[in-house]
Enzyme design. Structure first.
Site, short mmCIF file in Angstrom:
data_model
loop_
_atom_site.label_atom_id
_atom_site.label_comp_id
_atom_site.label_asym_id
_atom_site.label_seq_id
_atom_site.Cartn_x
_atom_site.Cartn_y
_atom_site.Cartn_z
N ASN A 10 15.14 26.96 1.33
CA ASN A 10 15.13 25.58 1.09
C ASN A 10 13.57 25.27 0.91
OD1 ASN A 10 15.42 22.78 0.89
ND2 ASN A 10 15.61 22.47 3.14
N TRP A 11 13.41 25.02 -0.12
CA TRP A 11 11.90 24.65 -0.64
C TRP A 11 11.58 23.11 -0.25
CZ3 TRP A 11 11.02 27.10 -6.26
CH2 TRP A 11 10.89 28.34 -5.99
N LYS A 12 12.44 22.49 0.02
CA LYS A 12 12.12 20.83 0.32
C LYS A 12 11.27 20.36 -0.85
CE LYS A 12 11.65 22.31 4.90
NZ LYS A 12 12.07 21.53 6.19
N HIS A 96 21.34 18.06 5.45
CA HIS A 96 20.17 18.57 6.10
C HIS A 96 19.61 17.41 6.78
CE1 HIS A 96 15.95 19.77 6.63
NE2 HIS A 96 16.57 21.19 6.17
N GLU A 98 16.75 16.39 7.54
CA GLU A 98 15.73 15.43 6.86
C GLU A 98 16.51 14.33 6.10
OE1 GLU A 98 13.22 18.42 5.05
OE2 GLU A 98 12.71 19.30 7.02
N GLU A 168 21.29 23.85 12.30
CA GLU A 168 19.83 23.63 12.33
C GLU A 168 19.51 22.65 13.33
OE1 GLU A 168 18.07 24.89 8.01
OE2 GLU A 168 18.33 22.75 8.21
N GLY A 174 10.77 23.00 11.15
CA GLY A 174 9.28 22.94 10.72
C GLY A 174 8.44 22.81 11.88
N SER A 214 12.52 27.20 11.79
CA SER A 214 11.33 28.09 11.94
C SER A 214 11.80 29.43 12.12
CB SER A 214 10.75 27.90 13.42
OG SER A 214 10.28 26.32 13.22
N GLY A 235 13.14 27.42 5.37
CA GLY A 235 12.35 26.21 5.00
C GLY A 235 11.23 26.72 4.57
N GLY A 236 9.84 26.52 5.39
CA GLY A 236 8.52 26.84 5.24
C GLY A 236 8.58 28.19 4.74
C1 PEP Z 1 14.98 23.94 6.54
O1 PEP Z 1 14.36 23.17 5.85
O2 PEP Z 1 16.25 23.82 6.56
C2 PEP Z 1 14.32 24.41 7.61
C3 PEP Z 1 15.04 25.40 8.66
O3 PEP Z 1 13.01 24.65 7.81
P1 PEP Z 1 11.89 25.45 8.43
O4 PEP Z 1 12.32 26.89 8.50
O5 PEP Z 1 10.64 25.15 7.96
O6 PEP Z 1 12.02 25.06 10.11
#
Ligand code: PEP
Length: 250
Positions: A10-12, A96, A98, A168, A174, A214, A235-236
């Site tokens: 997930n590139w956000k 999500h 966010e 999640e 993050g 993470s 994500g990251g």
């Molecule tokens: C996400 O954006 O779905 C996520 C899990 O982010 P991260 O891996 O950066 O915690």
């Protein structure tokens, strides 16, 4: 029931269309030999076309990160399920944390978005997860149950093949704090049991449940070793090709 592992990035709000094209071209060649798991990237809406074009000739799934439940209308700034599929993409992330936290996506919006995505034939990755406050006050199970009931009420069993759930925990997104493999497994097992009571045992058995929060190359394998963790939503660590490739090859 064997469930094909699913590794999704997930590139956000990162990467332009040309950056996406460059990444996807390289990424698809680096994982060309990987046939026993599915891979996907949820990219910004502005990068969908270029990512889809770059992914051609590979099994990499390209998806969006959100959608509106209406097909079209006066909803400035939004995109719809038919628009996502017209761009050549075949997946969308829904609910999500966010989106829930900053844009007011509640359980009823999640249910409507999920139905719109599934009616369009998109793969819907529906996210659930508790906040730190929920966890510390012993509410994890109640919050997950409420989110699942909210999302899956009115679910048509014919859609089961196109649904993927993602657990999640909000406190792990993050933040660098990952749920331990045991903590994640406990929540995944609970989610699967809830899906069994909402949609039946067969659906629960075949449904893939991803862990997100993470995920890094060094924790991917221990998470994936858990019986109810069928994939990862990253994500990251999906922004760098090298780390996402390592996660895909966990
Ligand atoms: C996400 O954006 O779905 C996520 C899990 O982010 P991260 O891996 O950066 O915690």
């Amino acid at each position: 029931m064997t469930r094909m592992p699913f590794l999704a990035g997930n590139w956000k709000m990162f990467k332009t269309g040309s950056e996406a094209a460059e990444y996807v071209e390289k990424f698809k060649s680096l994982i060309a030999d990987v046939k026993d798991r599915q891979t996907a990237l949820a990219v910004p809406a502005t990068a969908l076309y270029q990512a889809v074009a770059a992914a051609r000739g590979s099994d990499l799934i390209i998806g969006a990160q959100n959608l509106h439940w209406e097909k079209e209308g006066a909803f400035t700034g939004e995109i719809s399920a038919p628009m996502i599929s017209a761009a050549g993409a075949s997946m969308v992330i829904i609910g999500h944390s966010e989106r829930r936290q900053y844009f007011g996506d509640d359980d009823s919006a999640v249910a409507k978005k999920m139905a719109a995505a599934l009616l369009e034939g998109l793969l819907a990755v529906v996210c659930v997860g508790e906040s730190l406050k929920d966890r510390e006050s012993g509410q994890t199970i109640d919050v997950l149950a409420k989110q699942l009931r909210g999302a899956l009420t009115g679910f048509n069993p014919a859609w089961t093949q196109k649904l993927v759930l993602a657990y999640e925990p909000v406190w792990a997104i993050g933040t660098g704090k990952t749920a331990t493999a045991d903590e994640a497994q406990q929540s995944h097992a609970f989610i699967r049991s809830e899906v069994a009571s909402l949609l039946g045992g067969q659906a629960a058995d075949s449904l893939r449940i991803l862990y997100g929060g993470s995920v890094k190359p060094d924790n991917a394998a221990s998470l994936m070793a858990q019986p109810d963790i069928d994939g990862l939503l990253v994500g990251g660590a999906s922004l760098q090709i090298e780390s996402f490739v390592k996660i895909v090859r966990y």
